[in-house]
Scaffold this motif. Structure first.
Motif, PDB file in Angstrom:
ATOM      1  N   ALA A  69       0.889  -1.219   0.059  1.00 14.75           N
ATOM      2  CA  ALA A  69       0.131  -0.031   0.054  1.00 14.75           C
ATOM      3  C   ALA A  69       0.863   1.251  -0.086  1.00 14.75           C
ATOM      4  O   ALA A  69       2.067   1.160   0.309  1.00 14.75           O
ATOM      5  CB  ALA A  69      -1.036   0.035   1.253  1.00 14.75           C
ATOM      6  N   THR A  70       0.334   2.389  -0.408  1.00 19.61           N
ATOM      7  CA  THR A  70       1.173   3.575  -0.471  1.00 19.61           C
ATOM      8  C   THR A  70       1.338   4.182   0.884  1.00 19.61           C
ATOM      9  O   THR A  70       2.454   4.861   0.940  1.00 19.61           O
ATOM     10  CB  THR A  70       0.510   4.576  -1.440  1.00 19.61           C
ATOM     11  OG1 THR A  70      -0.821   4.896  -0.970  1.00 19.61           O
ATOM     12  CG2 THR A  70       0.438   4.028  -2.814  1.00 19.61           C
ATOM     13  N   TRP A  71       0.616   3.791   1.814  1.00 19.41           N
ATOM     14  CA  TRP A  71       0.755   4.317   3.239  1.00 19.41           C
ATOM     15  C   TRP A  71       1.591   3.344   4.003  1.00 19.41           C
ATOM     16  O   TRP A  71       1.882   3.569   5.153  1.00 19.41           O
ATOM     17  CB  TRP A  71      -0.565   4.324   3.788  1.00 19.41           C
ATOM     18  CG  TRP A  71      -1.464   2.941   3.781  1.00 19.41           C
ATOM     19  CD1 TRP A  71      -2.470   2.653   3.021  1.00 19.41           C
ATOM     20  CD2 TRP A  71      -1.423   1.814   4.472  1.00 19.41           C
ATOM     21  NE1 TRP A  71      -3.176   1.706   3.080  1.00 19.41           N
ATOM     22  CE2 TRP A  71      -2.534   0.810   3.953  1.00 19.41           C
ATOM     23  CE3 TRP A  71      -0.529   1.333   5.534  1.00 19.41           C
ATOM     24  CZ2 TRP A  71      -2.347  -0.282   4.720  1.00 19.41           C
ATOM     25  CZ3 TRP A  71      -0.644   0.117   5.751  1.00 19.41           C
ATOM     26  CH2 TRP A  71      -1.641  -0.762   5.473  1.00 19.41           C
ATOM     27  N   ASP A  97      -3.062  -4.065  -3.755  1.00 18.95           N
ATOM     28  CA  ASP A  97      -2.835  -3.064  -3.219  1.00 18.95           C
ATOM     29  C   ASP A  97      -3.941  -2.907  -2.100  1.00 18.95           C
ATOM     30  O   ASP A  97      -5.100  -2.664  -2.548  1.00 18.95           O
ATOM     31  CB  ASP A  97      -3.154  -1.853  -4.451  1.00 18.95           C
ATOM     32  CG  ASP A  97      -2.992  -0.389  -3.846  1.00 18.95           C
ATOM     33  OD1 ASP A  97      -2.255  -0.290  -2.691  1.00 18.95           O
ATOM     34  OD2 ASP A  97      -3.502   0.419  -4.455  1.00 18.95           O
ATOM     35  N   ASP A 100      -6.261   1.306  -0.162  1.00 16.57           N
ATOM     36  CA  ASP A 100      -5.245   2.313  -0.782  1.00 16.57           C
ATOM     37  C   ASP A 100      -6.244   3.167  -1.520  1.00 16.57           C
ATOM     38  O   ASP A 100      -7.504   3.293  -1.591  1.00 16.57           O
ATOM     39  CB  ASP A 100      -4.323   1.786  -1.617  1.00 16.57           C
ATOM     40  CG  ASP A 100      -2.960   2.755  -1.576  1.00 16.57           C
ATOM     41  OD1 ASP A 100      -2.940   3.835  -0.992  1.00 16.57           O
ATOM     42  OD2 ASP A 100      -1.837   2.061  -1.734  1.00 16.57           O
ATOM     43  N   ALA A 105      -1.885   5.197  -5.645  1.00 17.45           N
ATOM     44  CA  ALA A 105      -1.210   3.823  -5.991  1.00 17.45           C
ATOM     45  C   ALA A 105      -0.640   3.827  -7.544  1.00 17.45           C
ATOM     46  O   ALA A 105       0.502   3.272  -7.949  1.00 17.45           O
ATOM     47  CB  ALA A 105      -2.188   2.593  -5.810  1.00 17.45           C
TER      48      ALA A 105
END
Lengths: 187, 150
Positions: A69-71, A97, A100, A105
């Motif tokens: 995930a981008t977090w 993913d 998100d 993403a």
């Protein structure tokens, strides 16, 4: 005699329990999915949301499933190594993913490079639950029949890839010395 | 003394009851009181794997929220408690249960307290018997000692 021996023995046993108990990291939960069929999924494709990503896309192929995930800061740290694994061309990596935002993403993949054969957008976290995921990143090795062979909790490392995952992909025994508590395979 | 015990009992039961109220959800999940009760009971049996010392009833982690959603949906779909718990253990293992099942890995955990109680009782009986025998053998010394320490 017993007066000293018994408390001494109890002490030694207790210390033994503490040494074993305290050296175990409770963050490493053993997965019941090892040796079981990987869950099925059908998710929007991050790279092209018109399309879907499904487990049938990689059926019959040994592949990796990487939850990211981008977090997730550790995922950014791991990303470069995933690109290297992808460049080896040994096994495709399916991305999941997890919970998100689609633009973030997509931006992540275009900026950092895309190691995935395809990435499914698991916005509700249902596929992650099916995989028993409780943190990111996590990486699974799935065989041709769709059985989960190995699981890595946390970022993939060179040692784990070279000495555990790669031998298992080549039907060899993994190097036990390279297997830490975050890496498990079916025996 | 009895009053004190009564007060403690009251305290404990009230704490127990208040923790049954929904902690994280802003509203009850079900209108049906029976379903809501089952939902609450189940959320208190499942561990949040992100913050491991919290149940999913108490945890604010997103994963706990997702698992509560899963619970709600499955209960609404008419699944039994056993089916829902199996869904969770199939994915996360027995660790997701706050109350570990009795199995090969956990027998010591379950039987340990009884084992220690037995060891303690054995030791206590032995010590008492030993003292009684000593006291019977040397009654005069014992009395003397007692009067000295008194």
């Amino acid at each position: 005699m017993w007066r000293y021996l018994i408390p001494g023995a109890i002490f030694v046993v207790l210390i033994g329990f503490f040494v074993v108990g305290l050296s175990r990291d409770p963050a490493n939960v053993p997965s019941p999915l090892l040796g079981k069929p990987a869950p099925t999924y059908s998710l929007l494709k991050v790279e092209d949301p018109q399309l879907k990503v499904s487990n049938t896309d990689v059926a019959g192929k040994k592949h990796l499933v990487n939850v990211w995930a981008t977090w997730c800061a550790e995922c950014r740290h791991e990303h470069g190594y995933l690109l290297q694994i992808a460049s080896e061309g040994i096994a495709p990596i399916v991305g999941i993913d997890w919970k998100d935002e689609l633009p973030l993403a997509q931006q992540w993949l275009s900026q950092l490079g895309n190691p995935y054969s395809a990435t499914g957008f698991d916005v509700e976290g249902r596929t992650a639950i099916d995989f028993g995921v409780y943190g990111a990143p996590e990486t699974f090795l799935v065989d041709e029949r769709g059985i989960i062979l190995c699981k890595r909790i946390g970022a993939m490392t060179d040692a784990v890839w070279q000495r555990v995952f790669k031998p298992v992909i080549n039907n060899q025994a993994p190097d036990k010395a390279a297997m830490d508590a975050k890496t498990t395979c079916i025996s | 003394m009895y009053k004190l015990i009564a007060v403690f009992l009251l305290l404990f039961t009230s704490v127990g009851l208040s923790s049954l109220a929904w902690a994280v959800d802003s509203a009850p999940a079900f209108e049906d009181a029976q379903l809501q009760a089952r939902y609450e009971a189940l959320t208190h049996q499942l561990r949040c794997l992100v913050c491991q010392n919290e149940t999913i009833a108490d945890s604010g982690a997103t994963l706990a929220g997702d698992l509560r959603r899963e619970l709600r949906e499955q209960l609404a779909a008419g699944k039994t408690d056993e089916q829902v718990l199996k869904f969770m253990t199939d994915r996360y293992g027995a660790f997701v249960l706050y109350k570990p099942p009795f199995e090969q890995r956990t027998w010591l955990l379950w039987l340990g307290p009884a084992l220690f109680l037995l060891i303690g009782a054995f030791a206590a009986v032995r010590i008492v018997l030993q003292r009684a025998r000593l006291a019977a053998q040397q009654p005069e010394d014992d009395e003397k000692e007692q009067s000295e320490t008194a």
